[in-house]
Write an enzyme that holds these catalytic residues in place. Structure first.
Site, PDB file in Angstrom:
ATOM      1  N   ARG A   1      -6.544   1.494  13.064  1.00 24.53           N
ATOM      2  CA  ARG A   1      -5.391   1.977  12.781  1.00 24.53           C
ATOM      3  C   ARG A   1      -5.372   2.847  11.530  1.00 24.53           C
ATOM      4  O   ARG A   1      -6.444   3.221  10.884  1.00 24.53           O
ATOM      5  CB  ARG A   1      -4.595   0.658  12.072  1.00 24.53           C
ATOM      6  CG  ARG A   1      -5.186  -0.120  10.814  1.00 24.53           C
ATOM      7  CD  ARG A   1      -4.230  -1.057  10.273  1.00 24.53           C
ATOM      8  NE  ARG A   1      -4.825  -1.666   9.184  1.00 24.53           N
ATOM      9  CZ  ARG A   1      -4.690  -1.350   8.025  1.00 24.53           C
ATOM     10  NH1 ARG A   1      -4.315  -0.053   7.578  1.00 24.53           N
ATOM     11  NH2 ARG A   1      -5.419  -2.236   7.015  1.00 24.53           N
TER      12      ARG A   1
ATOM     13  N   GLU B   1     -12.220  -4.612  10.265  1.00 25.35           N
ATOM     14  CA  GLU B   1     -12.913  -4.402   9.013  1.00 25.35           C
ATOM     15  C   GLU B   1     -14.302  -4.837   9.175  1.00 25.35           C
ATOM     16  O   GLU B   1     -14.990  -5.533   8.387  1.00 25.35           O
ATOM     17  CB  GLU B   1     -12.344  -5.138   7.816  1.00 25.35           C
ATOM     18  CG  GLU B   1     -10.895  -5.187   7.847  1.00 25.35           C
ATOM     19  CD  GLU B   1     -10.258  -5.680   6.231  1.00 25.35           C
ATOM     20  OE1 GLU B   1     -10.934  -6.443   5.761  1.00 25.35           O
ATOM     21  OE2 GLU B   1      -9.129  -5.450   6.225  1.00 25.35           O
TER      22      GLU B   1
ATOM     23  N   GLU C   1       0.819  -0.988  -0.005  1.00 22.81           N
ATOM     24  CA  GLU C   1      -0.004  -0.112  -0.085  1.00 22.81           C
ATOM     25  C   GLU C   1       0.688   1.155  -0.099  1.00 22.81           C
ATOM     26  O   GLU C   1       2.158   1.176   0.198  1.00 22.81           O
ATOM     27  CB  GLU C   1      -1.119  -0.042   1.359  1.00 22.81           C
ATOM     28  CG  GLU C   1      -2.308  -0.545   0.781  1.00 22.81           C
ATOM     29  CD  GLU C   1      -2.921   0.693   0.161  1.00 22.81           C
ATOM     30  OE1 GLU C   1      -2.426   1.451  -0.518  1.00 22.81           O
ATOM     31  OE2 GLU C   1      -4.343   0.444   0.191  1.00 22.81           O
TER      32      GLU C   1
ATOM     33  N   ASN D   1     -10.049   5.071   2.399  1.00 21.42           N
ATOM     34  CA  ASN D   1      -9.052   5.027   1.602  1.00 21.42           C
ATOM     35  C   ASN D   1      -9.008   6.527   0.698  1.00 21.42           C
ATOM     36  O   ASN D   1     -10.176   7.097   0.702  1.00 21.42           O
ATOM     37  CB  ASN D   1      -9.166   3.885   0.561  1.00 21.42           C
ATOM     38  CG  ASN D   1      -8.584   2.949   0.627  1.00 21.42           C
ATOM     39  OD1 ASN D   1      -6.977   2.838   0.960  1.00 21.42           O
ATOM     40  ND2 ASN D   1      -9.038   1.658   1.006  1.00 21.42           N
TER      41      ASN D   1
ATOM     42  N   ASN E   1      -4.676   4.230   7.589  1.00 22.65           N
ATOM     43  CA  ASN E   1      -4.651   3.552   6.462  1.00 22.65           C
ATOM     44  C   ASN E   1      -4.244   4.035   5.250  1.00 22.65           C
ATOM     45  O   ASN E   1      -3.524   3.379   4.306  1.00 22.65           O
ATOM     46  CB  ASN E   1      -6.141   2.993   6.119  1.00 22.65           C
ATOM     47  CG  ASN E   1      -6.099   1.761   5.251  1.00 22.65           C
ATOM     48  OD1 ASN E   1      -5.370   1.015   5.084  1.00 22.65           O
ATOM     49  ND2 ASN E   1      -7.167   2.211   4.149  1.00 22.65           N
TER      50      ASN E   1
ATOM     51  N   ASP F   1     -10.017   0.921  -3.806  1.00 25.20           N
ATOM     52  CA  ASP F   1      -9.130   1.058  -2.898  1.00 25.20           C
ATOM     53  C   ASP F   1      -8.550   2.440  -2.866  1.00 25.20           C
ATOM     54  O   ASP F   1      -9.202   3.319  -3.077  1.00 25.20           O
ATOM     55  CB  ASP F   1      -7.898  -0.107  -3.091  1.00 25.20           C
ATOM     56  CG  ASP F   1      -7.140  -0.660  -1.976  1.00 25.20           C
ATOM     57  OD1 ASP F   1      -6.708   0.526  -1.029  1.00 25.20           O
ATOM     58  OD2 ASP F   1      -7.212  -1.587  -1.385  1.00 25.20           O
TER      59      ASP F   1
END
Length: 293
Positions: free
Chosen positions: A101, A122, A18, A149, A103, A198
């Site tokens: 967390r 999630e 990522e 995202n 991201n 994403d």
């Protein structure tokens, strides 16, 4: 737009690759393996990969104006010294939500850092979008979602794109000069059968690119929200792209092995690796985070 010459450029085998970002000053790409707790630096000239263990799950690391990187770890913002290779805590984020967390993130033209949180399990809609500037960490006011995202900004900086991954929606919201975010509207909806949107990125024409987790590629949307191009990959989980190279026409894409069983991994030996392809419309350089006194 012509996207061509898709190729793997670095074997990483990331569990959850990522956060790619092109570092203009260093001529290198930074990206992370969130679940592997690794920060990577890829040099496209030599093909060398330098990696550093992170103290916790790391969502991204973006260059700042003092020569360091500011990284989003599970419990907040950390400083990373590229010279010494060390991490140091900077600011806690959501200490009351230990199951969250950080991201994904980007930087606007004013040097303000924008970043999101998410439920690491999630499941819960506990993910929020924040802005970091001279005033500290400010909640954007956008509705919470399970997995945030983005965000990404239009070329003029007046539109913020923010992704609700599990909801399958990329939202667009107006942004004022002082960083105030207006009411969001759906920009693009993606059927779960086509993958989950994403990380987003925007090119010089204002078109929005999004990786497709479970969708075998990336999509490019016109500023109006119309789907205009799809780039097919040989791996299912494409997470995010970044425009790099001297003219920002080399697109780097991170991918993930997360969620793939043994049969899928055998069929996708390049899953988790870093890919690149070439485009004829360049991207936008990521500004440095304004952090120096």
């Amino acid at each position: 737009m012509v996207a061509r010459d898709l190729r793997p450029v670095c074997a990483v085998g990331a569990t959850l690759g990522e956060g790619p970002v092109w570092d203009v000053a260093r001529g290198a790409l930074w990206f992370v393996d969130i679940k592997g707790r690794r920060l990577h630096r890829f040099d496209p000239v030599t093909g060398a990969l330098a990696s550093q263990d992170a103290p916790a799950e790391i969502g991204w690391a973006l260059p700042a104006d003092d020569g360091t990187l500011l990284a989003g770890l599970q419990d907040g913002l950390w400083r990373f010294d590229p010279g010494g290779g060390g991490f140091a805590p900077f600011l806690a984020v959501e200490p009351d939500r230990p199951g969250n967390r950080l991201n994904d993130a980007t930087v606007d033209a004013a040097g303000r850092l924008w970043f999101g949180s998410m439920d690491n399990g999630e499941a819960e809609a506990s993910g929020r979008l924040y802005r970091f500037d001279d005033a500290g960490i400010i909640d954007s006011g956008l509705p919470p979602v399970v997995i945030t995202n983005g965000p990404a900004f239009s070329p003029d900086g007046r539109t913020l794109y923010h992704t609700d991954t599990l909801g399958g929606v990329v939202h667009a919201a107006p942004v004022s000069e002082d960083g105030t975010v207006g009411a969001p509207r759906p920009f693009a909806r993606i059927d779960p059968a086509d993958g989950y949107p994403d990380g987003p990125a925007v090119d010089a024409e204002g078109c929005v690119w999004t990786g497709l987790f479970g969708g075998w590629g990336v999509r490019r949307y016109a500023p109006t929200g119309e789907l205009i191009e799809t780039m097919r990959f040989p791996v299912a989980n494409v997470t995010k792209i970044a425009f790099g190279g001297p003219d920002l026409t080399t697109v780097y894409a991170t991918t993930a092995r997360k969620g793939l069983d043994a049969a899928a991994l055998a069929a996708q030996p390049l899953a988790g690796d870093l890919f690149a392809f070439t485009v004829d419309v360049p991207g936008l350089a990521t500004p440095l985070i304004r952090i120096a006194a």
